[in-house]
Design an enzyme around this catalytic site. Structure first.
Site, PDB file in Angstrom:
ATOM      1  N   ASP A   1     -10.787   1.761  -3.261  1.00 22.92           N
ATOM      2  CA  ASP A   1     -11.271   1.506  -1.899  1.00 22.92           C
ATOM      3  C   ASP A   1     -12.788   1.477  -1.863  1.00 22.92           C
ATOM      4  O   ASP A   1     -13.376   1.130  -0.837  1.00 22.92           O
ATOM      5  CB  ASP A   1     -10.771   2.607  -0.951  1.00 22.92           C
ATOM      6  CG  ASP A   1      -9.428   2.251  -0.347  1.00 22.92           C
ATOM      7  OD1 ASP A   1      -8.982   1.103  -0.513  1.00 22.92           O
ATOM      8  OD2 ASP A   1      -8.822   3.127   0.296  1.00 22.92           O
TER       9      ASP A   1
ATOM     10  N   ASP B   1       0.830  -1.205   0.000  1.00 25.83           N
ATOM     11  CA  ASP B   1       0.000   0.000   0.000  1.00 25.83           C
ATOM     12  C   ASP B   1       0.868   1.261   0.000  1.00 25.83           C
ATOM     13  O   ASP B   1       2.067   1.205   0.302  1.00 25.83           O
ATOM     14  CB  ASP B   1      -0.896  -0.033   1.262  1.00 25.83           C
ATOM     15  CG  ASP B   1      -2.268   0.546   0.999  1.00 25.83           C
ATOM     16  OD1 ASP B   1      -2.404   1.365   0.071  1.00 25.83           O
ATOM     17  OD2 ASP B   1      -3.207   0.197   1.737  1.00 25.83           O
TER      18      ASP B   1
HETATM   19  C1  GLA Z   1      -5.814   1.689   2.162  1.00 29.23           C
HETATM   20  C2  GLA Z   1      -6.171   0.505   1.303  1.00 29.23           C
HETATM   21  C3  GLA Z   1      -7.216  -0.337   1.989  1.00 29.23           C
HETATM   22  C4  GLA Z   1      -6.682  -0.797   3.330  1.00 29.23           C
HETATM   23  C5  GLA Z   1      -6.258   0.400   4.151  1.00 29.23           C
HETATM   24  C6  GLA Z   1      -5.560  -0.020   5.421  1.00 29.23           C
HETATM   25  O1  GLA Z   1      -6.867   2.564   2.280  1.00 29.23           O
HETATM   26  O2  GLA Z   1      -6.608   0.921   0.057  1.00 29.23           O
HETATM   27  O3  GLA Z   1      -7.568  -1.439   1.210  1.00 29.23           O
HETATM   28  O4  GLA Z   1      -5.596  -1.656   3.114  1.00 29.23           O
HETATM   29  O5  GLA Z   1      -5.387   1.255   3.438  1.00 29.23           O
HETATM   30  O6  GLA Z   1      -5.128   1.061   6.152  1.00 29.23           O
END
Ligand code: GLA
Length: 750
Positions: free
Chosen positions: A551, A481
């Site tokens: 997301d 990420d």
């Molecule tokens: C980001 C990612 C999510 C999750 C969060 C965790 O927003 O896109 O899928 O992994 O971080 O903090």
């Protein structure tokens, strides 16, 4: 006279010393007209060396086998007016368009005029790919430029990257250093580009281009594809059509700042300059140093947007996406089901349920690390990659072994480029944080960014990955990420006169780390996630098997997000999960079947607390996952045909994938607005099938299909030329139809 002799001497030295030595010309200065016709199965890209030894762009589009008329072609434009587009437009001389290359030479000279030196062609692997390297050099200064163009025969794709070499005694400054310059002629130009924001990525917009410049760009350094994407479709003469018309598709393989310019000049020529964004990025190139641009990818289709997508998908699966051959496992991700609140039992219970539903992997998301500052919210602990003892006393290996014993693979989340201010890492290494000296560092999402230009930071980031992998031999997936973009730019590592290199060197540092990781861990599945869809680009995909598309897991929003994403990027790479309702982003309450039907059109996964599903829902989920396993090879490897665009405004959306041998196909059909009484059924005219084959149609994810054609045999020609008319009328009605070739004739089955 003296200057000319010096130049000749330089050219001869270059030709003798470089790979072009093999093709030394008696007098490289007096080159006559010469054509370079680069070809794929259906396309030509034609360049021509002019009498003035400059390299001119002639044609990109349908194949012209015999290009000889270009040698005599007259344009009736004032050639002394700098009107003919060069193959790689440089600032200076007669050039006046947005330059692909702009240089201040070591003596302050602002002009660059690239003369042709020679070119070489080699066949790359499998005989499907040729690489042509065209050497150019400035008429006066010792600056060499190589255009490296690859032609992918079957996929009808060209890629271009550029190498700029400083052979001067002093440094030169590169201001513009685009990957390609592409001039085009058509009556009208219609640009389709992608825009959005966090959780709303890859929305499509079409606009006719007018005189002047339209630019698509990003200046955020990281998460560069949340807002716009470095890709586009350009329809020539008429607005974009799915199945017909001449359309160019373009995409840049770069995860940092990018800029794509579309300039129409007074001659109605459209010039596309595409590459890394020159914004605040003046690059000082030392003597002897070479600058490499990323690849710009182009295709041209005469069968509309659909043809562009299929060309790009084929190319990406064969030559770009990391390990595209492997079928991706279905998975349960812990994030939306548990967020930061879990212990060992929460996770092992989720694994039990995942295995029970037939999923193949469990991914432990954020929240598993940090002891001095436990990562129980996004505000602390990031950077401290030690397992949280309180939450997970038996460590990662216990969880990974548990998963494997359950028949699941195990994956884990990291965000190694970032750090919370409240972390041991930030306390120990303030010099690693991206920060303009003497200015406060803003915290976006409660975190800061590490300075990937610094080799020590690169070592650290590699170490994070390596250490996590060492925790268990049963880790087969990493979710990488990156939840923040660059603000208040500044590097404690780069010298004062190289601060403007930051934007480029950050990504090069990141790619260095990816290279090392791939050398050591060729098998591990790595997902590129950057707050969801912030790293959806062909640069990142060289190292990753997939991306986290957004997301936003709301199935209705995913219609638009995945429709846009799959214009350019294949379904194989687009993570697509069933989540709980009300959806955590949108509050939408979509039926479970609609959520499954949507997620099954990409790389399928689930992201919820399975114990919250009812017994009936679990039975449905189990069956649907089994169905997905039966069709995923078609989704991941087949040809995409879009049947109804969600942008048509009818509240309907339909796509299909057809296996390469045309023996199997799967149709996804969704209704997201009430259809009223007048629209009793849709007409889905199918594509890509074999009209001569017969197919059995069966509806998936239902106990009893309401479609009259369920379990019937259809000739391919009926499906293609008449179509099927399922009745999707209410909001969130959806259907998946599987088509399988049946060798028997229809008569025999009657
Ligand atoms: C980001 C990612 C999510 C999750 C969060 C965790 O927003 O896109 O899928 O992994 O971080 O903090």
């Amino acid at each position: 006279m003296y200057a000319m002799q010096k130049r000749k001497l330089f050219l001869i030295c270059f030709l003798l010393l470089s790979p072009f030595g093999a093709m030394v010309r008696a007098n490289p200065v007096d080159i006559g007209r010469e054509l370079i016709n680069l070809q794929t199965a259906d396309l030509s890209m034609i360049l021509m060396v002019g009498k003035d030894s400059l390299l001119y762009f002639q044609h990109f589009g349908r194949k012209i086998g015999d290009a000889s008329p270009f040698l005599d072609k007259q344009t009736y434009r004032r050639v002394d007016y700098g009107t003919d587009p060069h193959a790689y437009y440089a600032s200076g001389g007669t050039g006046y368009r947005e330059p692909a290359l702009r240089v201040t030479h070591s003596d302050g000279d602002l002009n660059t005029e690239l003369a042709y030196l020679g070119h070489q062609q080699k066949i790359l692997a499998a005989g499907n790919v040729t690489e042509t390297t065209i050497a150019l050099q400035d008429k006066k200064q010792h600056l060499l430029v190589e255009l490296v163009i690859r032609a992918y025969m079957r996929e009808n794709v060209f890629t271009q990257r550029v190498v700029i070499k400083n052979m001067q005694k002093g440094s030169v400054i590169l201001h513009n250093f685009y990957s390609s310059y592409l001039p085009l002629r058509a009556k009208r130009y219609y640009l389709t580009s992608f825009h959005g924001a966090w959780a709303q990525e890859m929305f499509m917009e079409e606009s006719p281009l007018n005189h002047g410049i339209k630019t698509i760009e990003n200046k955020m350094g990281v998460r560069t594809t949340h807002t716009e994407n470095p890709s586009f479709l350009l329809s020539l003469d008429t607005p974009l059509n799915e199945h017909a018309g001449d359309v160019i598709g373009g995409a840049l393989a770069w995860s940092g700042n990018y800029k794509l310019n579309f300039q129409i000049d007074e001659f109605d020529i459209l010039s596309i300059t595409a590459g890394m964004n020159p914004y605040a990025s003046e690059y000082r190139l030392a003597p002897g140093e070479a600058f490499h641009t990323p690849e710009m990818i182009y295709t041209y289709s005469t069968s509309g947007a659909g043809g562009v997508s299929r060309n790009l998908h084929d190319w990406a699966r064969r030559y770009n996406v990391y390990d595209a051959e492997t079928i991706r496992p279905t998975l349960l991700n812990s994030w939306e089901g548990a967020y930061f609140t879990f212990n060992e039992k929460t996770l092992t219970d989720m694994m039990d349920e995942a295995a029970d539903m037939g999923l193949e992997m469990f991914v432990l998301d954020d929240g598993w690390f940090g002891n001095k500052y436990p990562r129980n919210s996004s505000n602390q602990g990031l950077g401290d990659w030690q397992v949280a003892r309180d939450k997970l006393p038996r460590g990662i290996s216990y969880l990974a072994d548990y998963a494997v014993n359950k028949g699941l693979q195990f994956g884990i989340w990291i965000e190694p480029e970032m750090v919370n201010p409240k972390s041991e890492l930030a306390e120990n290494h303030p010099e690693w944080i991206v920060q303009a000296k003497g200015r406060p560092v803003p915290t976006t999402r409660g975190q800061w960014l590490l300075d990937m230009t610094n080799p020590q930071v690169q070592e650290f980031v590699f170490g994070v990955f390596d250490d996590v992998m060492q925790q268990s031999e049963n880790i087969s997936y990493i979710k990488w990420d990156a939840n923040r973009h660059v603000e208040s730019v500044g590097s404690a590592f780069l010298p004062a006169d190289r601060q403007s290199h930051f934007w480029i060197e950050y990504i090069r540092g990141l790619y260095n780390v990816y290279e090392r990781i791939r050398a050591k861990y060729p098998q591990v599945l790595i997902q590129a996630c950057s707050s969801g869809g912030g790293r959806v680009d062909y640069g990142a995909l060289k190292y990753h098997q997939e991306v986290w598309t957004s997301d936003n897991t709301d199935a209705r929003s995913r219609i638009f997000i995945q429709y846009g994403t799959n214009m350019i990027y294949p379904a194989l790479v687009t993570g697509s999960h069933v989540s709980a309702v009300p959806n955590h982003q949108t509050g939408n309450i979509t039926p479970l079947k609609f959520r499954f039907d949507m997620a099954m059109s990409g790389r399928f996964g689930m992201e919820l607390q399975p114990k919250d599903l009812s017994g009936e829902e679990k039975i449905f989920a189990r069956k649907a996952i089994e169905n997905y396993k039966g069709i995923r090879d078609i989704v991941m490897k087949g040809d995409l045909y879009r049947i109804i665009s969600p942008y048509e405004g009818k509240g309907l959306y339909a796509i299909m994938y057809v296996s390469k041998d045309k023996k199997r196909a799967v149709v996804f059909d969704y209704c997201f607005e009430y259809q009223g009484r007048t629209r009793n059924s849709q007409l889905l005219r199918l594509h890509g099938l074999d009209p001569q084959k017969r197919y059995k149609l069966s509806e998936l994810n239902v106990d009893k299909s309401s479609f009259w054609g369920n379990n019937k045999l259809f000739p391919g020609e009926y499906l293609m030329y008449e179509g099927i008319n399922p009745r999707l009328q209410k909001i969130y009605d959806s259907a998946i139809f599987l088509l399988e070739e049946v060798e028997k004739s229809i008569e025999e089955t009657k």
